[in-house]
Every structure is written in C-alpha cells, then in structure tokens.
Write a protein that holds these residues in place. Structure first.
Motif, mmCIF file in Angstrom:
data_model
loop_
_atom_site.group_PDB
_atom_site.id
_atom_site.type_symbol
_atom_site.label_atom_id
_atom_site.label_comp_id
_atom_site.label_asym_id
_atom_site.label_seq_id
_atom_site.Cartn_x
_atom_site.Cartn_y
_atom_site.Cartn_z
ATOM 1 N N VAL A 60 -19.129 8.798 9.162
ATOM 2 C CA VAL A 60 -17.995 8.221 9.891
ATOM 3 C C VAL A 60 -16.852 7.909 8.926
ATOM 4 N N LEU A 61 -17.172 7.331 7.771
ATOM 5 C CA LEU A 61 -16.126 7.007 6.801
ATOM 6 C C LEU A 61 -15.449 8.262 6.252
ATOM 7 N N VAL A 62 -16.217 9.302 5.978
ATOM 8 C CA VAL A 62 -15.631 10.549 5.467
ATOM 9 C C VAL A 62 -14.741 11.188 6.521
ATOM 10 N N VAL A 63 -15.180 11.196 7.773
ATOM 11 C CA VAL A 63 -14.356 11.776 8.845
ATOM 12 C C VAL A 63 -13.044 11.003 8.977
ATOM 13 N N LEU A 64 -13.119 9.669 8.970
ATOM 14 C CA LEU A 64 -11.895 8.871 9.061
ATOM 15 C C LEU A 64 -10.981 9.115 7.861
ATOM 16 N N LEU A 65 -11.558 9.223 6.675
ATOM 17 C CA LEU A 65 -10.749 9.475 5.487
ATOM 18 C C LEU A 65 -10.104 10.859 5.540
ATOM 19 N N LEU A 66 -10.837 11.866 6.009
ATOM 20 C CA LEU A 66 -10.263 13.211 6.138
ATOM 21 C C LEU A 66 -9.131 13.234 7.157
ATOM 22 N N VAL A 67 -9.302 12.521 8.258
ATOM 23 C CA VAL A 67 -8.222 12.421 9.241
ATOM 24 C C VAL A 67 -7.018 11.736 8.605
ATOM 25 N N GLY A 68 -7.278 10.679 7.829
ATOM 26 C CA GLY A 68 -6.189 9.980 7.156
ATOM 27 C C GLY A 68 -5.463 10.854 6.155
ATOM 28 N N LEU A 69 -6.197 11.725 5.484
ATOM 29 C CA LEU A 69 -5.565 12.636 4.524
ATOM 30 C C LEU A 69 -4.819 13.763 5.224
ATOM 31 N N ALA A 70 -5.338 14.223 6.363
ATOM 32 C CA ALA A 70 -4.761 15.379 7.041
ATOM 33 C C ALA A 70 -3.565 15.018 7.925
ATOM 34 N N ALA A 71 -3.574 13.841 8.502
ATOM 35 C CA ALA A 71 -2.510 13.460 9.432
ATOM 36 C C ALA A 71 -1.419 12.700 8.683
ATOM 37 N N PRO A 72 -0.268 13.339 8.468
ATOM 38 C CA PRO A 72 0.793 12.676 7.706
ATOM 39 C C PRO A 72 1.673 11.795 8.591
ATOM 40 N N LEU A 105 -14.286 0.927 -10.721
ATOM 41 C CA LEU A 105 -14.288 1.999 -9.720
ATOM 42 C C LEU A 105 -13.887 1.485 -8.344
ATOM 43 N N ARG A 106 -14.306 0.289 -7.996
ATOM 44 C CA ARG A 106 -13.921 -0.273 -6.698
ATOM 45 C C ARG A 106 -12.431 -0.580 -6.650
ATOM 46 N N VAL A 107 -11.889 -1.088 -7.747
ATOM 47 C CA VAL A 107 -10.447 -1.356 -7.793
ATOM 48 C C VAL A 107 -9.672 -0.050 -7.668
ATOM 49 N N VAL A 108 -10.119 0.996 -8.351
ATOM 50 C CA VAL A 108 -9.449 2.302 -8.263
ATOM 51 C C VAL A 108 -9.509 2.826 -6.825
ATOM 52 N N LEU A 109 -10.676 2.758 -6.201
ATOM 53 C CA LEU A 109 -10.815 3.240 -4.824
ATOM 54 C C LEU A 109 -9.945 2.441 -3.858
ATOM 55 N N LEU A 110 -9.942 1.125 -3.997
ATOM 56 C CA LEU A 110 -9.110 0.294 -3.117
ATOM 57 C C LEU A 110 -7.625 0.576 -3.334
ATOM 58 N N THR A 111 -7.223 0.789 -4.581
ATOM 59 C CA THR A 111 -5.827 1.121 -4.868
ATOM 60 C C THR A 111 -5.443 2.449 -4.206
ATOM 61 N N PHE A 112 -6.324 3.447 -4.316
ATOM 62 C CA PHE A 112 -6.068 4.735 -3.674
ATOM 63 C C PHE A 112 -5.921 4.576 -2.164
ATOM 64 N N LEU A 115 -2.632 2.822 -1.245
ATOM 65 C CA LEU A 115 -1.505 3.745 -1.410
ATOM 66 C C LEU A 115 -1.483 4.801 -0.312
ATOM 67 N N LEU A 116 -2.656 5.313 0.063
ATOM 68 C CA LEU A 116 -2.717 6.312 1.127
ATOM 69 C C LEU A 116 -2.264 5.723 2.459
ATOM 70 N N ALA A 117 -2.766 4.544 2.794
ATOM 71 C CA ALA A 117 -2.378 3.907 4.060
ATOM 72 C C ALA A 117 -0.889 3.580 4.065
ATOM 73 N N SER A 118 -0.372 3.061 2.956
ATOM 74 C CA SER A 118 1.050 2.725 2.921
ATOM 75 C C SER A 118 1.922 3.976 2.990
ATOM 76 N N ASP A 119 1.455 5.086 2.431
ATOM 77 C CA ASP A 119 2.180 6.348 2.546
ATOM 78 C C ASP A 119 2.199 6.825 3.994
ATOM 79 N N ARG A 120 1.074 6.757 4.665
ATOM 80 C CA ARG A 120 1.001 7.229 6.053
ATOM 81 C C ARG A 120 1.829 6.359 6.996
ATOM 82 N N PHE A 121 1.949 5.066 6.683
ATOM 83 C CA PHE A 121 2.769 4.182 7.507
ATOM 84 C C PHE A 121 4.243 4.221 7.114
ATOM 85 N N GLY A 122 4.573 4.967 6.052
ATOM 86 C CA GLY A 122 5.958 5.112 5.636
ATOM 87 C C GLY A 122 6.455 4.009 4.721
#
Length: 131
Positions: A60-72, A105-112, A115-122
């Motif tokens: 479920v998490l991978v599918v949501l992440l892939l949707v987040g990466l694919a839907a700009p 590693l958790r800080v790096v993942l959370l930062t990514f 950044l991804l969510a803030s990019d998708r929200f503009g």
C-alpha cells in the motif's frame, strides 16, 4: 476432547494470525509526556498492523508513493501525505531504539517525502522562486 480447527494456512481459526514478537518492553522505559502518550495511543494500531498480512502495508505504501511520484499535481501530494504521516509515526516511535545510521536514514527519508509533497502541492516552486 475436540481439537481446534485448522485454517488453510495451518493456523488455528478464530485466533490471532501471528503472535506478537518477544521483547523486553513494548513502551520506552521511563518515557514521560508526549512520548508516553504517543506510545500508549500507538499500541493498538501497531498490534493491528502486525496482524495484517506482512505484504499488505509495504505494498500500500509503495503504491501510494508511486502515485505521488507519477501524478504531478495535488493528487500526487494527497497520495504522498499518508506515506509521510506513516513514516513519521514509525520514525518517532522507533527513535529511542535506533542508532546513528538508522536515525540519519529516517531523517533523509522524511526530508525526501516532505520535499515531494511540497512539490506536488506547489509550495516548493513558490519557495524556490523567492531565491
């Protein structure tokens, strides 16, 4: 005496799917305040997640992440938010038991994910335009 019925996986039907893992403490020893409250409230959801099939939460998490990466668009941001919240929750609850590498590693993942969510929200583009 009647024997318990076996389900198709070989386990007892009507019981728990998997026994909880052995460990010294379910909660952080000596935790107070916010950590104790979060750990107390997290106990039931963690037990529920542990009872799910092992493959389901990661899929479920991978599918949501892939949707987040694919839907700009905002839809991508909405797909990333549950992943961000879940990873933040797990990072917070596991933080005391982690070493330096695990924390990094958790800080790096959370930062990514932020950044991804803030990019998708503009938001990211707006902030970068200030510089």
């Amino acid at each position: 005496m009647a024997r318990p019925r076996q389900d198709r996986r070989g386990g007892r039907s009507g019981g728990t799917r998997r026994p909880l893992p052995k460990g010294e403490h379910f909660f952080t020893p000596g935790a107070t305040g916010l950590r104790a409250a979060v750990e107390r409230r997290s106990a039931a959801p963690m037990v529920y997640l542990f009872q799910l099939p092992r493959w389901l939460p990661p899929v479920v998490l991978v599918v949501l992440l892939l949707v987040g990466l694919a839907a700009p668009s905002v839809w991508g941001g909405l797909a990333v938010l549950p992943v961000l919240l879940f990873v933040t929750w797990l990072a917070y609850t596991s933080w005391p038991s982690l070493g330096a590498r695990g924390r990094f590693l958790r800080v790096v993942l959370l930062t990514f994910l932020v950044l991804l969510a803030s990019d998708r929200f503009g938001v990211l583009g707006t902030v970068l335009n200030w510089f």
